[in-house]
Design an enzyme around this catalytic site. Sequence first.
Site, PDB file in Angstrom:
ATOM      1  CB  ILE A  33      -0.902   0.008   1.254  1.00 59.43           C
ATOM      2  CG1 ILE A  33      -1.759  -1.262   1.309  1.00 59.43           C
ATOM      3  CG2 ILE A  33      -1.772   1.245   1.299  1.00 59.43           C
ATOM      4  CD1 ILE A  33      -2.424  -1.477   2.649  1.00 59.43           C
ATOM      5  CG  HIS A  34       1.344   5.740  -1.931  1.00 62.37           C
ATOM      6  ND1 HIS A  34       1.315   6.762  -0.998  1.00 62.37           N
ATOM      7  CD2 HIS A  34       2.188   6.158  -2.909  1.00 62.37           C
ATOM      8  CE1 HIS A  34       2.093   7.748  -1.401  1.00 62.37           C
ATOM      9  NE2 HIS A  34       2.642   7.403  -2.555  1.00 62.37           N
ATOM     10  N   PRO A  35       1.895   4.720   1.318  1.00 63.24           N
ATOM     11  CG  PRO A  35       4.020   5.338   2.089  1.00 63.24           C
ATOM     12  CD  PRO A  35       3.287   4.897   0.850  1.00 63.24           C
TER      13      PRO A  35
END
Length: 338
Positions: A229-231
Amino acid sequence: MLVLRPVQLTDLPQLQRLARESLVGVTSLPDDSERLRDKILDSCTSFEQNVQNPGPENYFFVLEDLTNRSLIGCSEILATAGFDEPFYSLRNRHFNSASRELNIEHGVPALSLCQDLSGHTLLRGFHIDGAWTGTAASELLSRARLLFIAAHAQRFCGTVITEIVGYSSDEGHSPFWDAVGKHFFDLPYVEAERLCGLESRAFLAELMPQYPIYVPMLPQAAQDCIGRIHPDGQEAFDILQREGFETNHYVDLFDGGPTLLARTGNIRSIAQSQTTQASPGAFIDARGRYLVSNDSLENFRVIIAELDYLPGKPVTLDAAMCAALKVTEGRQVRLIAL
């Protein structure tokens, strides 16, 4: 006070500002005035139609700060993914091979282009202003869509999915895209995502490899991106996971981000929300914090409210709450604990 409501054409200038600020990978929120205008008009039509079964409808919501009439976020529901055009994703499963002579059986993870997730309701377009991340506003923006599904179940499918934006660097570099998609388009990741927002992800997906991609043959950096997941997408993921959504064998075909899935009837804000009657009053001895919706269609509204609510009893709402929800004495409202 914050209120979630259906988008209006007058929201276009502020919506374009949100689009410019949105995370790369949120392709359903393109930074293009004509495309956004079309999306708004399409949403308005969807709310106006008498729908008895889920179809191509797209319901677009905005989160408005009533104190200064500014938009701080937006989110969408596509009633049926893959209704008008193929909805592509990558299936991540083991490819098994065996040799009887050598008594060897071996499984290799492989990514295969598929349309398995067509025919499900899709949550998409989630974006909230950075100043409001990590607050109850994010819960309101995400979960209010689920209250809309609860109130208008006939408009949606029996399963709900969402794609969480996968990992890319601050400079817009995606190791997964560079190892897979870039070989077929010779486009940077950011440009590919931009084209998806302006045109259609289907035309790019159809140029992707039609045969399995064996994961061990990808660079390690790309392998590490599968399901990552992108932060900036972690909050959206966490909210829906608490609602009962789970990861599965499918990932986004551009950045490798995870897909979440849940049976509609098992989603917390749908299964556990309760309806009661609104009772306007001046005094509220608040005992809990709730998401409250009015169960309307075109005038759908959701707010966060501090309330004293007893199941089976009318709930007292003050004048500001009633005005934001557009409800009067005796009108039905829906509640779920925040």
